[in-house]
Every structure is written in structure tokens, then in C-alpha cells.
Design a protein around this motif. Sequence first.
Motif, short mmCIF file in Angstrom:
data_model
loop_
_atom_site.label_atom_id
_atom_site.label_comp_id
_atom_site.label_asym_id
_atom_site.label_seq_id
_atom_site.Cartn_x
_atom_site.Cartn_y
_atom_site.Cartn_z
N SER A 1 0.84 -1.21 0.00
CA SER A 1 0.00 0.00 0.00
C SER A 1 0.87 1.25 0.00
N ASP A 2 0.31 2.36 -0.44
CA ASP A 2 1.03 3.63 -0.45
C ASP A 2 1.49 3.97 0.97
N ARG A 3 2.65 4.59 1.07
CA ARG A 3 3.22 4.90 2.39
C ARG A 3 2.33 5.85 3.19
N VAL A 4 1.57 6.68 2.48
CA VAL A 4 0.65 7.59 3.18
C VAL A 4 -0.40 6.79 3.95
N LYS A 5 -0.91 5.74 3.33
CA LYS A 5 -1.89 4.89 3.99
C LYS A 5 -1.26 4.12 5.14
N ARG A 6 -0.09 3.54 4.90
CA ARG A 6 0.56 2.74 5.93
C ARG A 6 0.93 3.61 7.14
#
Length: 318
Positions: free
Chosen positions: A154-159
Amino acid sequence: MAEIIQRDGTWAFDGSTLRITPGRHRSVSLFRQTNGEVSVPLEAVAGIALAPDRRRGCLRLRLREGADPLLRATGGRLPDAADPYRLSVAADRCGVAEYVAEEIRRALLLDRIPREPTRTYLLPGPPVPVSVRSSDGTVSFDGAQVRIDWADTSDRVKRATGPRIVGLGALARVEWLPNSGSGDGFLRFVTREAPSCGPPPEKDPYALDLWGSARRDLLTALIATAVTARLPHPSAGSGDPEAPSAAKAPGTTETPGAAEAPRTRAGARRPLPTAVRRPAGHHDVLLRRLRELGELHRGGVLTDEEFARTKAAVLRCF
């Protein structure tokens, strides 16, 4: 009982309910197999048609607008192979399929089922808890809240935000678009605080970006349907003073999306039918029905076993 059994699945109609059971053949879509048996009450049916072909036919059920949370959640975007209301019929069984369709049409006429949109869901959503692992993470719903656990890809923003948990009361709606293979899809949970369009699905912490296996990502429609079934029906915001209120919270005795007894034109409640009703002159109807069965049997449309079973079912009804 009017019934047709095909590799794609089985449709059985008992006069008040159409039970659709997916086939177990490997060609049957993963979505239909996971969704399992669907019981469609007669009140939810708008019509049925058989489209014949030289090699195969297609039995297609049409539901009344607003009756099914699955159709509401997916917006008609389910691929044909995953659509539970389509049945592929072998050419030599089209006669049986037409008989099933005609039985449903007659029941609709006898019970005077309206074709207008419904004001409450007449089919339940998938049972909860339900959980699906997608290309962007794992999403689960227990009837009270949605939880998203992000995948390593998943995108690092989500993680960075960690697991996302949203209560049912905070949700305004669910948006779903399938991964078609040629383009990404998404499952987005729109909250009441931020009902407008958010960031792209790949960066939205309230959305799953569906970019991997189209076959598995399609299962997220089960989550979308389960949540939609427990949100207020679309007619609740129509301004109709008789429109149903929001679904009750889990733990109450009333099942969300339960069928409401339809009304006559005068506004009186009409009880939901539990079996095929006997109209005046039902003896003549019985004789005509038996003659039709005999013609189908003599024409080779019905086998001896199918003829005996269907004849017995007709006699029981009368």
C-alpha cells in the motif's frame, strides 16, 4: 416446484421465493461461489426473460429498483459471469428454462406484484462478519464498523496512518468500482464529515485501490453490499413521510433490510404471500397447467423424471 439445474447453477421457484444456487464447476466465478445461495422473494422481482441462442440461452432475472443492496452497491457494474441473476442455459434445456420463467410471470400476475421502486431492501446483504483480502489490504466488516489493514504494497501515506476503523454511523455511502484488468478499481467509504471527493484511491486512507487480481478484488463487492444493506435505504432521504428509517443497529431483533408488506392502491397493507394463491376457477387453471406439462413432455422438453416431479408439485399447489 419449477426448477432448472445447469452447470452454472440451479434456479428453483416454489411460488413465493426463487432460490439461486451457484454451480460448483470451476468455470463458475469466485464471486458467485463466495456469495453463495441467494433467496429472492417474489415481491422483489420485476420480470424475467429468456434470451435464446443457437448454442446456449441466458435466463435473466430483473429486480425492482431499490430491492437489492447488491445491485445498489455495485451499480450494475458486476461482470456478467459474476452476476447471480443470470443463468447460462444449454440449448436443449431452454424449454425447461422458459417453463420456470413462465411460472414466475404467472405468480407475479396472481400476486399483483408492482413494478415500482421499493422503499426498503427486500433482500439481505451478506452475513457478517465478512472479510476480504485485496491487492491494497484487508477490509472487514462486523455489522458495526469497517476496518482496513493495509498491505505492505500500500502507499506509504496509507501505511503511515495505521489501520483505518470507521463506525457504521459515520458513513454516508459506499462507492465501488471493479478492477477490470485494463483499469484499476476501488472501494471507498465516504464519511458524513467529508462527503465530497477525496484524494485518489491509491492515497485515500478511506479507500482500497484495486489493482491486483481482478478475480479476487471482485470480492470487495461483498463488503460494499454488506455495508450498504445496513445503511439507510435511498428512499429514506426522499422526503416521503412513510419512507423507512435507517436500519437498526446490530443486536436488535429486527433484521436490517427486512421486507415490508406491500400496499394496495388504496394504501392498505397487503400481507406478504407465503405460497401461490388459488384464484377463482383454479380447477380450470390446474387442467390447463397439466395439459401444458403433457405437451412439454410429449415434445421431449421435459424428461420422464422432470415431468413426474413437476406434475406432483403442481398437484400439491392445487
